[in-house]
Design a protein around this motif. Structure first.
Motif, PDB file in Angstrom:
ATOM      1  N   TRP A 211      54.785  20.459  -6.333  1.00 13.55           N
ATOM      2  CA  TRP A 211      54.164  19.697  -7.423  1.00 13.55           C
ATOM      3  C   TRP A 211      52.800  19.153  -6.995  1.00 13.55           C
ATOM      4  CZ3 TRP A 211      55.067  19.829 -12.340  1.00 13.55           C
ATOM      5  CH2 TRP A 211      56.351  20.157 -12.814  1.00 13.55           C
ATOM      6  N   HIS A 212      52.708  18.686  -5.777  1.00 19.07           N
ATOM      7  CA  HIS A 212      51.450  18.131  -5.278  1.00 19.07           C
ATOM      8  C   HIS A 212      50.389  19.225  -5.176  1.00 19.07           C
ATOM      9  CE1 HIS A 212      49.105  14.947  -3.416  1.00 19.07           C
ATOM     10  NE2 HIS A 212      48.715  15.802  -2.478  1.00 19.07           N
ATOM     11  N   HIS A 213      50.791  20.386  -4.681  1.00 21.74           N
ATOM     12  CA  HIS A 213      49.859  21.510  -4.565  1.00 21.74           C
ATOM     13  C   HIS A 213      49.380  21.955  -5.951  1.00 21.74           C
ATOM     14  CE1 HIS A 213      48.914  25.638  -2.501  1.00 21.74           C
ATOM     15  NE2 HIS A 213      47.838  24.863  -2.640  1.00 21.74           N
ATOM     16  N   LEU A 214      50.329  22.097  -6.883  1.00 18.99           N
ATOM     17  CA  LEU A 214      49.991  22.541  -8.237  1.00 18.99           C
ATOM     18  C   LEU A 214      49.069  21.547  -8.935  1.00 18.99           C
ATOM     19  CD1 LEU A 214      50.444  24.484 -10.649  1.00 18.99           C
ATOM     20  CD2 LEU A 214      52.390  23.027 -11.295  1.00 18.99           C
ATOM     21  N   MET A 215      49.446  20.254  -8.914  1.00 23.40           N
ATOM     22  CA  MET A 215      48.643  19.241  -9.599  1.00 23.40           C
ATOM     23  C   MET A 215      47.291  19.051  -8.926  1.00 23.40           C
ATOM     24  SD  MET A 215      50.224  18.157 -12.316  1.00 23.40           S
ATOM     25  CE  MET A 215      50.723  19.875 -12.507  1.00 23.40           C
ATOM     26  N   GLY A 216      47.261  19.238  -7.600  1.00 25.20           N
ATOM     27  CA  GLY A 216      45.995  19.110  -6.878  1.00 25.20           C
ATOM     28  C   GLY A 216      45.013  20.194  -7.272  1.00 25.20           C
ATOM     29  N   TRP A 416      45.411  14.737 -18.765  1.00 28.37           N
ATOM     30  CA  TRP A 416      44.860  14.666 -17.405  1.00 28.37           C
ATOM     31  C   TRP A 416      45.373  13.439 -16.648  1.00 28.37           C
ATOM     32  CZ3 TRP A 416      43.132  18.842 -15.468  1.00 28.37           C
ATOM     33  CH2 TRP A 416      42.450  19.789 -16.237  1.00 28.37           C
ATOM     34  N   LEU A 417      45.548  12.329 -17.332  1.00 27.61           N
ATOM     35  CA  LEU A 417      46.067  11.133 -16.656  1.00 27.61           C
ATOM     36  C   LEU A 417      47.505  11.359 -16.178  1.00 27.61           C
ATOM     37  CD1 LEU A 417      44.620   8.366 -18.994  1.00 27.61           C
ATOM     38  CD2 LEU A 417      44.098   8.648 -16.572  1.00 27.61           C
ATOM     39  N   THR A 418      48.300  12.057 -16.986  1.00 30.03           N
ATOM     40  CA  THR A 418      49.672  12.377 -16.568  1.00 30.03           C
ATOM     41  C   THR A 418      49.666  13.280 -15.341  1.00 30.03           C
ATOM     42  OG1 THR A 418      50.448  12.185 -18.857  1.00 30.03           O
ATOM     43  CG2 THR A 418      51.858  13.372 -17.310  1.00 30.03           C
ATOM     44  N   ALA A 419      48.767  14.256 -15.337  1.00 34.49           N
ATOM     45  CA  ALA A 419      48.637  15.117 -14.153  1.00 34.49           C
ATOM     46  C   ALA A 419      48.249  14.294 -12.932  1.00 34.49           C
ATOM     47  CB  ALA A 419      47.603  16.213 -14.407  1.00 34.49           C
ATOM     48  N   GLY A 420      47.384  13.325 -13.134  1.00 33.95           N
ATOM     49  CA  GLY A 420      46.984  12.455 -12.028  1.00 33.95           C
ATOM     50  C   GLY A 420      48.123  11.596 -11.514  1.00 33.95           C
ATOM     51  N   VAL A 421      48.970  11.123 -12.435  1.00 36.63           N
ATOM     52  CA  VAL A 421      50.140  10.327 -12.022  1.00 36.63           C
ATOM     53  C   VAL A 421      51.082  11.171 -11.167  1.00 36.63           C
ATOM     54  CG1 VAL A 421      52.209   9.154 -12.859  1.00 36.63           C
ATOM     55  CG2 VAL A 421      50.018   8.743 -13.985  1.00 36.63           C
ATOM     56  N   VAL A 422      51.375  12.400 -11.613  1.00 36.26           N
ATOM     57  CA  VAL A 422      52.256  13.290 -10.846  1.00 36.26           C
ATOM     58  C   VAL A 422      51.646  13.601  -9.478  1.00 36.26           C
ATOM     59  CG1 VAL A 422      53.331  15.578 -10.799  1.00 36.26           C
ATOM     60  CG2 VAL A 422      53.238  14.289 -12.940  1.00 36.26           C
ATOM     61  N   ILE A 425      51.985  10.320  -7.305  1.00 33.60           N
ATOM     62  CA  ILE A 425      53.361  10.013  -6.896  1.00 33.60           C
ATOM     63  C   ILE A 425      53.856  11.043  -5.876  1.00 33.60           C
ATOM     64  CG2 ILE A 425      55.758   9.915  -7.682  1.00 33.60           C
ATOM     65  CD1 ILE A 425      54.732   8.686 -10.282  1.00 33.60           C
ATOM     66  N   SER A 426      53.570  12.318  -6.117  1.00 34.10           N
ATOM     67  CA  SER A 426      54.010  13.347  -5.174  1.00 34.10           C
ATOM     68  C   SER A 426      53.345  13.161  -3.819  1.00 34.10           C
ATOM     69  CB  SER A 426      53.698  14.734  -5.727  1.00 34.10           C
ATOM     70  OG  SER A 426      52.308  14.897  -5.961  1.00 34.10           O
ATOM     71  N   GLY A 427      52.075  12.736  -3.816  1.00 34.90           N
ATOM     72  CA  GLY A 427      51.388  12.479  -2.547  1.00 34.90           C
ATOM     73  C   GLY A 427      52.024  11.336  -1.785  1.00 34.90           C
ATOM     74  N   VAL A 428      52.415  10.283  -2.511  1.00 32.76           N
ATOM     75  CA  VAL A 428      53.070   9.139  -1.854  1.00 32.76           C
ATOM     76  C   VAL A 428      54.432   9.560  -1.290  1.00 32.76           C
ATOM     77  CG1 VAL A 428      54.108   6.873  -2.258  1.00 32.76           C
ATOM     78  CG2 VAL A 428      51.877   7.416  -3.258  1.00 32.76           C
ATOM     79  N   VAL A 429      55.201  10.315  -2.072  1.00 30.85           N
ATOM     80  CA  VAL A 429      56.521  10.765  -1.607  1.00 30.85           C
ATOM     81  C   VAL A 429      56.385  11.615  -0.347  1.00 30.85           C
ATOM     82  CG1 VAL A 429      58.507  12.216  -2.178  1.00 30.85           C
ATOM     83  CG2 VAL A 429      57.581  10.642  -3.893  1.00 30.85           C
ATOM     84  N   ILE A 430      55.439  12.556  -0.370  1.00 33.51           N
ATOM     85  CA  ILE A 430      55.228  13.421   0.802  1.00 33.51           C
ATOM     86  C   ILE A 430      54.818  12.587   2.011  1.00 33.51           C
ATOM     87  CG2 ILE A 430      53.748  15.246   1.736  1.00 33.51           C
ATOM     88  CD1 ILE A 430      53.592  16.337  -1.166  1.00 33.51           C
ATOM     89  N   GLY A 431      53.926  11.642   1.805  1.00 26.41           N
ATOM     90  CA  GLY A 431      53.478  10.798   2.918  1.00 26.41           C
ATOM     91  C   GLY A 431      54.602   9.986   3.519  1.00 26.41           C
ATOM     92  N   VAL A 432      55.456   9.386   2.673  1.00 28.32           N
ATOM     93  CA  VAL A 432      56.576   8.589   3.164  1.00 28.32           C
ATOM     94  C   VAL A 432      57.559   9.470   3.941  1.00 28.32           C
ATOM     95  CG1 VAL A 432      58.591   7.242   2.432  1.00 28.32           C
ATOM     96  CG2 VAL A 432      56.360   6.834   1.365  1.00 28.32           C
ATOM     97  N   ARG A 433      57.836  10.642   3.414  1.00 27.50           N
ATOM     98  CA  ARG A 433      58.765  11.543   4.097  1.00 27.50           C
ATOM     99  C   ARG A 433      58.222  11.957   5.457  1.00 27.50           C
ATOM    100  NH1 ARG A 433      60.780  15.650  -0.760  1.00 27.50           N
ATOM    101  NH2 ARG A 433      62.212  14.161  -1.779  1.00 27.50           N
ATOM    102  N   ARG A 434      56.923  12.252   5.544  1.00 28.22           N
ATOM    103  CA  ARG A 434      56.340  12.647   6.816  1.00 28.22           C
ATOM    104  C   ARG A 434      56.435  11.507   7.832  1.00 28.22           C
ATOM    105  NH1 ARG A 434      52.929  16.675   8.501  1.00 28.22           N
ATOM    106  NH2 ARG A 434      54.140  17.842   6.971  1.00 28.22           N
TER     107      ARG A 434
END
Length: 441
Positions: A211-216, A416-422, A425-434
């Motif tokens: 999701w992060h890759h796609l939205m990015g 676009w704002l919804t895409a930015g939210v996803v 959030i996906s970036g935060v989830v990935i960062g916490v998991r790492r």
């Protein structure tokens, strides 16, 4: 924070007192109490103890004497009359969350008056002039705590120190630009359009990372444009600062003379003065004009010398406009009958028709003039017109087919704002998991 608060800001702006609300809250001017000469530097409106002139100083329109600072009791009376409800609480404040901006400095300290109303209406009364300068209600305040306040990084403790607040905005949005651009570059490097990943996948990721890759890749460009235009909102290095029109040019354009003697009894008998809540006098090319404002009606314009409806000659206004920028030649004069990319309002309406006077000076200045009153409504030079595209255009998307077209603008922005939210959030989830993986190691 920026994307979610941006969605809120689409529908709930920061508290402000609109002209319509201000006029609706004022009492009609009691013309029988108005005496003396008209003040060209002030507005006439009804106060709790009679009509007053409001300008750089406050004076009674009946006696001409200066009006002293407003005390708590008087502020309560003003707010009660304005909001049609009794005051439940009166507090003297220097500044708070809704009055932290520098535009309120000339009114401080303020009286914060909460009215006994279901909507929790709070009015701010200037101690210097006795005028209501802001109104806020409970719903508006709630949504701004999750809208404008986090979006602008606007808590009072920070915003009251303007230079510090400006640096915080520059640094946080600058870091955001670096993060977004580097993230997009990594995303591009990880794509495979020819030698694809297992299963014919373009992206090597799954789950939140996918999701992060796609939205990015999908919304990264918009993300960069939004953060970069937000960075420009505080005008770094003053790149877009404009000198504007000088006081000398404005004075020459107005060509003010001796204040005319007004027959107040005769004025009060005119249809335009009936129910008027505010009156101002302005000078246009040596002509004194009285502007009378009434709720829900167009501003009435009278010639102050004979109290008859005034009608200005556009050709005369054009000749007078030559004095606004001495030494600069007028290149063209356009009469706008509808809004365009440079004359519009994000909220509310703008005056139409309007004259756009374009000068052939080094700054390539444009001046907008009201053909009804001759008042200078605003000016734009080449720098500010560029800023209009780099900030307003890229941050609010208020141009082209989206300008003042709803719900088309809402659909575009919300997508676009919804895409930015996803993406966020996906970036935060990935960062916490790492971080958790590294902790376990």
């Amino acid at each position: 924070m920026w994307f979610l608060s941006g969605i809120v800001m689409m529908y709930v702006p920061f508290p402000s007192l609109t002209k319509a609300d201000r006029l609706a809250g004022l009492a009609p001017i009691d013309w029988n109490q108005v005496h003396g000469i008209v003040r060209a530097d002030a507005a006439l409106q009804q106060g709790p103890n009679g009509p007053v002139w409001l300008g750089s100083s406050v004076s009674s329109a009946s006696t001409g004497l200066a009006v002293g600072p407003v005390d708590a009791r008087r502020a309560g009376d003003i707010a009660t009359a304005f909001g049609n409800a009794p005051a439940s609480d009166i507090e003297r404040v220097q500044r708070d969350q809704w009055t932290v901006a520098g535009s309120f400095d000339r009114y401080r300290p303020l009286w914060k008056v909460t009215l006994h109303r279901p909507d929790g209406l709070t009015l701010y009364v200037a101690s210097t002039t006795g005028t209501v300068v802001l109104d806020t209600n409970r719903t508006e305040r709630f949504w701004n705590w999750v809208g404008s306040v986090p979006h602008w990084i606007y808590p009072t403790v920070l915003r009251q120190h303007q230079p510090l607040w400006r640096q915080v905005v520059l640094c946080t949005s600058g870091a955001g630009i670096v993060g977004a651009v580097s993230g997009m570059w990594i995303g591009v490097l990880r794509m495979r359009l020819r030698r694809r990943y297992k299963g014919g996948r373009v992206s090597p990721y799954r789950g939140w990372q996918w999701w992060h890759h796609l939205m990015g890749l999908f919304g990264g460009t918009m993300l960069v444009l939004w953060i970069a235009s937000g960075w420009l909102s505080v005008d770094p290095n003053r790149w877009f600062a404009s000198k504007g029109l000088g006081d000398a040019g404005l004075a020459a354009y107005a060509a003010a003379g001796m204040a005319p003697v007004i027959d107040w009894a005769r004025l009060s008998a005119t249809q335009q003065a009936t129910g008027a809540r505010q009156m101002r006098m302005i000078w246009t090319d040596g002509t004194p004009l009285l502007l009378l404002s009434r709720p829900g009606l167009q501003e009435a314009i009278l010639d102050a010398r004979n109290l008859k409806p005034a009608k200005l000659d556009p050709r005369r206004l054009t000749r007078a406009a030559e004095r606004l920028l001495p030494g600069a030649r007028i290149e063209a004069v356009d009469r706008l009958t509808r809004t365009d990319s440079y004359w519009y309002a994000a909220k509310g309406d703008v005056e139409l028709p309007v004259l756009r006077v374009r000068f052939a000076d080094s700054a390539k200045s444009w001046v907008h003039i009201s053909p009804r009153t001759g008042a200078v409504l605003g000016d734009l030079d080449a720098r500010r017109r560029l800023y209009r595209w780099l900030f307003d255009g890229l941050h609010r998307w208020d141009f082209g087919p989206l300008l003042n077209r709803r719900p088309l603008w809402d659909i575009w922005m919300l997508g676009w704002l919804t895409a930015g939210v996803v993406l966020s959030i996906s970036g935060v989830v990935i960062g916490v998991r790492r971080m958790r993986k590294r902790r376990r190691r």
